[in-house]
Design an enzyme around this catalytic site. Structure first.
Site, PDB file in Angstrom:
ATOM      1  N   ASP A   1       0.743  -1.246  -0.133  1.00 17.12           N
ATOM      2  CA  ASP A   1       0.024  -0.066   0.017  1.00 17.12           C
ATOM      3  C   ASP A   1       0.587   1.288  -0.078  1.00 17.12           C
ATOM      4  O   ASP A   1       2.252   1.073   0.047  1.00 17.12           O
ATOM      5  CB  ASP A   1      -0.829  -0.060   1.252  1.00 17.12           C
ATOM      6  CG  ASP A   1      -2.347   0.780   0.890  1.00 17.12           C
ATOM      7  OD1 ASP A   1      -2.207   1.773   0.091  1.00 17.12           O
ATOM      8  OD2 ASP A   1      -3.358   0.764   1.541  1.00 17.12           O
TER       9      ASP A   1
HETATM   10  C1  NOJ Z   1      -3.927   4.105   0.143  1.00 18.70           C
HETATM   11  C2  NOJ Z   1      -5.214   3.346   0.151  1.00 18.70           C
HETATM   12  O1  NOJ Z   1      -5.246   2.658   1.512  1.00 18.70           O
HETATM   13  C3  NOJ Z   1      -5.094   2.122  -1.145  1.00 18.70           C
HETATM   14  O2  NOJ Z   1      -6.467   1.434  -0.926  1.00 18.70           O
HETATM   15  C4  NOJ Z   1      -5.078   2.718  -2.281  1.00 18.70           C
HETATM   16  O3  NOJ Z   1      -5.355   2.041  -3.331  1.00 18.70           O
HETATM   17  C5  NOJ Z   1      -3.842   3.844  -2.414  1.00 18.70           C
HETATM   18  N1  NOJ Z   1      -3.806   4.527  -1.171  1.00 18.70           N
HETATM   19  C6  NOJ Z   1      -3.570   4.213  -3.590  1.00 18.70           C
HETATM   20  O4  NOJ Z   1      -4.352   5.369  -3.793  1.00 18.70           O
END
Ligand code: NOJ
Length: 765
Positions: free
Chosen positions: A297
């Site tokens: 993530d």
């Molecule tokens: C953080 C989020 O937790 C995740 O779900 C997302 O895909 C990413 N940011 C990218 O935006």
């Protein structure tokens, strides 16, 4: 991959861009293809260590690619790195012009010309917004979910995106968590069905079609179990709950061929998921045989330092690489430290080869090596982003996502020729809130408001009066800052009460701003903000014929509203066509059939609350004393249970029959029930099958969903429904730490929600 060839042929020839070409087809897990693997072998042989690590690096596209290339600073460095083959994927680079320019940087300048992936959070639509995923799941209609994801894929791929960070399949039992809006609710079985439907919608029958994109099962794992539902918080979860509740949707997605996984920000048992060899290597890539890749993530590799398991970036990199995180999203950890870690013998070269192979595999499957510009077609972009044909689908998905919670005296549906209608509540005229959180490239303020929907639906001459009444939020409403709630001085009350008094019927919208839910939007209190309920009560004093329309991203604790309002529609944040979809239901053009995918509590303090709970040693007050599992100030039961939802008609369940009173492990039990539409309107009902395993090697839930069927019945029509149960359905993660069905007594329940059911019993030998 093995696909149904005849269907592909028809799909390609006839309906290449038509929605939903993929619905209802059969899918197989992502398998390795010998020809592709050979190509990857050759490519890997040509690649330097740095180039392989480059594939494992993903950057955010923060610079304006329509302007001159950045000459200095971090952006210039990223730009140079793409040219050198040190970047494998971008995120948040959108539009054909931009994605083409960046793709050219990689393809024309890097030594091996390996194309980039372009990822984006296409969660419930790209430009045309569908209901938030929690809302959509309330349809319990997997064709609808698939179709919705298909529209999102058609639009996103037309805008250059070839990878979506969706679906989120984190089971969550606590509505204080803002991201419940993005998932499928509290149940692993429904969650697994929803995950598969969405993966199918995004990926279609063949990833290499230009209107399909790679999906991403996220967040692996247990991100929905943060303590006290605070975002990014520590997760304390037992292996029993992890296995039986959290992992099933992920496993189902892997089996359905999802191309990628995203790990999670949280730790489990002291190990951040990003560094978890158990989750990523042992389970996902090992036991489950997943062949795609795992992306971290955002910044979660760097966050291994803040978690306190790594002293510096180098160590974070090592832990993540050993753990099985194949791609680094925005930590710049692999690109700065991994080569040396490999050279020093701290990370095996085989791990880097494997990660690069997995990423290249997805690129091959997407067809990027055949045509890196497959997603860069201006004509398609013009035609499909926000296409008019998607509007009708958004309206359909919207109305199927609505749940009728209360309808005293059959106040609903309303007559289109009512004398006058007062539409009350700031949310009713809001053209932005219905777009919801995680709204992709939706145009701000582009939703059909409830007011507009009602105005368009009523007969000519019907007076529709609008009064905002309460104030909800103020100032900046956006993704980048916490919301400010309005100090409501009540100055709108008088006009609203007057309008309500003079109208034949009142439709009042209450609920949440869309930025109250979503990532980083946890709340300690999930009652209504501001003075919404107070105004509702004032209005009910002057007009009893009030229909409440709830707009919200999470279950709300609204016992007062539930008690005093004669009719309540749960309309979530319903997307671009919200107002029209709600009007379809309000005026009876569509008979609502949604069912809650998550329990609604009576009080915030009941959270976490979920139907598939354990018995405990003291579930009931059998001895008339206080020593049982309860609260002294509220009941245990939810306000509205999982699976609950009404219709404008009535359904009756009768004649529950089991094909046998005992089965052997290889046998299938048939569970039959007669469902009758006893009302005077045609309607759909979601018949739900639950099971209870009475005695297990470990404690078992009091009920578990094991099947559901959505059926349309004419007035007076009866249908016999048959559900099948096999030992696979009865299997769970046992006290022996294996998945198995244990012999013994079971109860089986069928009904229209998780509480009101018929009951039978059988034995597994
Ligand atoms: C953080 C989020 O937790 C995740 O779900 C997302 O895909 C990413 N940011 C990218 O935006």
């Amino acid at each position: 991959m093995k696909w149904n060839l005849s269907i592909i042929a028809i799909g390609i020839a006839m309906t290449l861009w038509i929605v939903p070409q993929a619905c209802g087809q059969t899918f197989t897990p992502m398998a390795t293809d010998a020809r592709i693997e050979k190509k990857i072998d050759s490519l890997l042989r040509l690649m330097t260590l740095e180039e392989k690590i480059g594939q494992m690096n993903q950057y955010n596209g923060s610079w304006d690619v329509t302007g001159p290339a950045p000459q200095s600073g971090g952006d210039a460095i990223k730009y140079q790195q793409i040219r050198k083959g040190e970047v494998g994927a971008m995120l948040n680079v959108l539009g054909v012009k931009n994605t083409r320019e960046i793709q050219q940087l990689a393809v024309n300048n890097s030594r091996l010309g390996i194309p980039l992936l372009f990822g984006y959070d296409v969660i419930h639509g790209y430009q045309t917004m569908m209901p938030i995923p929690l809302g959509e799941t309330a349809s319990w209609d997997m064709q609808v979910l698939e179709k919705s994801a298909r529209v999102a894929a058609v639009e996103a791929t037309a805008a250059g995106v070839n990878w979506t960070f969706a679906p989120m399949m984190d089971v969550s039992r606590d509505a204080r968590w803002g991201r419940v809006m993005e998932g499928a609710g509290e149940d692993p079985y429904l969650g697994a069905q929803a995950a598969v439907a969405r993966v199918r919608g995004f990926q279609g029958p063949d990833l290499s079609l230009a209107n399909t994109l790679a999906a991403c099962a996220k967040h692996f794992a247990a991100y929905g179990f943060g303590e006290a539902a605070r975002e990014y918080n520590t997760v304390e979860i037992t292996e029993n709950t992890l296995q039986n509740v959290v992992l099933p949707p992920f496993k189902a997605a892997a089996e359905a061929g999802v191309a990628t996984f995203m790990n999670a920000f949280n730790e489990i048992g002291g190990v951040p998921a990003t560094a978890s060899t158990y989750l990523q290597r042992d389970l996902l890539k090992g036991a489950w045989g997943f062949q795609g890749f795992v992306v971290s993530d955002w910044g979660s590799i760097r966050e291994l330092i803040t978690h306190g398991v790594a002293a510096d970036k180098r160590e974070a990199s090592r832990l993540a690489a050993l753990g099985g995180s194949d791609m680094d999203m925005e930590s710049s950890a692999y690109t700065t430290t991994l080569a040396q870690l490999v050279r020093d013998g701290n990370v095996p070269m085989a791990y880097v080869d494997d990660a690069a192979r997995r990423i290249l595999r997805v690129k091959f499957l997407l067809g990027l090596f055949d045509d890196p510009y497959r997603y860069c077609d201006e004509a398609r972009e013009k035609q499909y982003v926000g296409a008019p044909e998607h509007v009708a689908i958004a309206r359909e998905v919207g109305r199927k996502s609505i749940v009728l919670l209360k309808n005293e005296g059959q106040l609903l549906p309303l007559a289109k020729n009512a004398g006058s209608i007062a539409v009350i509540g700031a949310l009713a005229a809001d053209k932005d809130v219905p777009l919801g959180s995680w709204r992709g490239q939706a145009v701000t303020g582009s939703a059909v408001s409830l007011l507009e929907g009602i105005q368009a639906a009523v007969a000519p001459g019907v007076k529709v009066v609008y009064e905002p009444g309460y104030k909800l939020t103020t100032g900046l409403r956006s993704f980048v800052q916490d919301l400010t709630f309005a100090q409501d001085d009540g100055s709108g009350f008088k006009a609203a009460i007057k309008a309500a008094k003079n109208a034949e019927i009142v439709v009042m919208a209450i609920g949440e701003d869309c930025w109250q839910s979503g990532e980083a939007r946890s709340q300690v209190d999930i009652t209504l903000k501001g003075r919404q309920e107070e105004l509702l009560r004032e209005i009910l004093k002057v007009n009893k014929r009030v229909v409440v329309v709830l707009m919200n991203g999470r279950p709300l604790a609204i016992p007062g509203v539930a008690e005093v309002s004669p009719a309540i529609l749960e309309a979530w944040h319903l997307g671009s066509q919200a107002g029209n979809s709600i009007a379809d239901v309000l005026f009876g053009d569509y008979n609502p059939a949604g069912k809650l995918p998550i329990s609604f509590p009576r009080a915030t303090g009941q959270a976490p609350i979920y139907y598939n709970r354990k018995s405990t040693g003291r579930p009931v007050n059998s001895e008339n004393n206080v020593f049982w599992s309860h609260y002294t100030d509220a009941p245990n039961t939810p306000l509205y249970p999982f699976g609950y939802g009404l219709s404008y008609t009535n359904f009756q369940y009768s004649e529950l029959k089991l094909s046998a009173s005992e089965i052997y492990p290889s046998e299938t039990l048939q569970v039959q029930v007669t469902l009758t539409n006893t009302g005077s309107r045609a309607g759909e009902e979601v018949a739900q099958l639950y099971v209870r395993d009475l005695v297990g090697s470990v404690t078992r839930p009091v009920k578990e969903l094991k099947g559901f069927q959505k059926v349309l019945l004419r007035p007076g029509e009866s249908r016999q429904l048959t559900f099948s149960l096999t030992t696979k359905d009865l299997a769970f993660f046992t006290g022996n730490r294996e998945w198995a069905a244990e012999p013994g007594d079971f109860e089986v329940f069928v009904g229209g929600n998780s509480e009101e059911t018929l009951k039978g019993a059988f034995k597994l030998n």
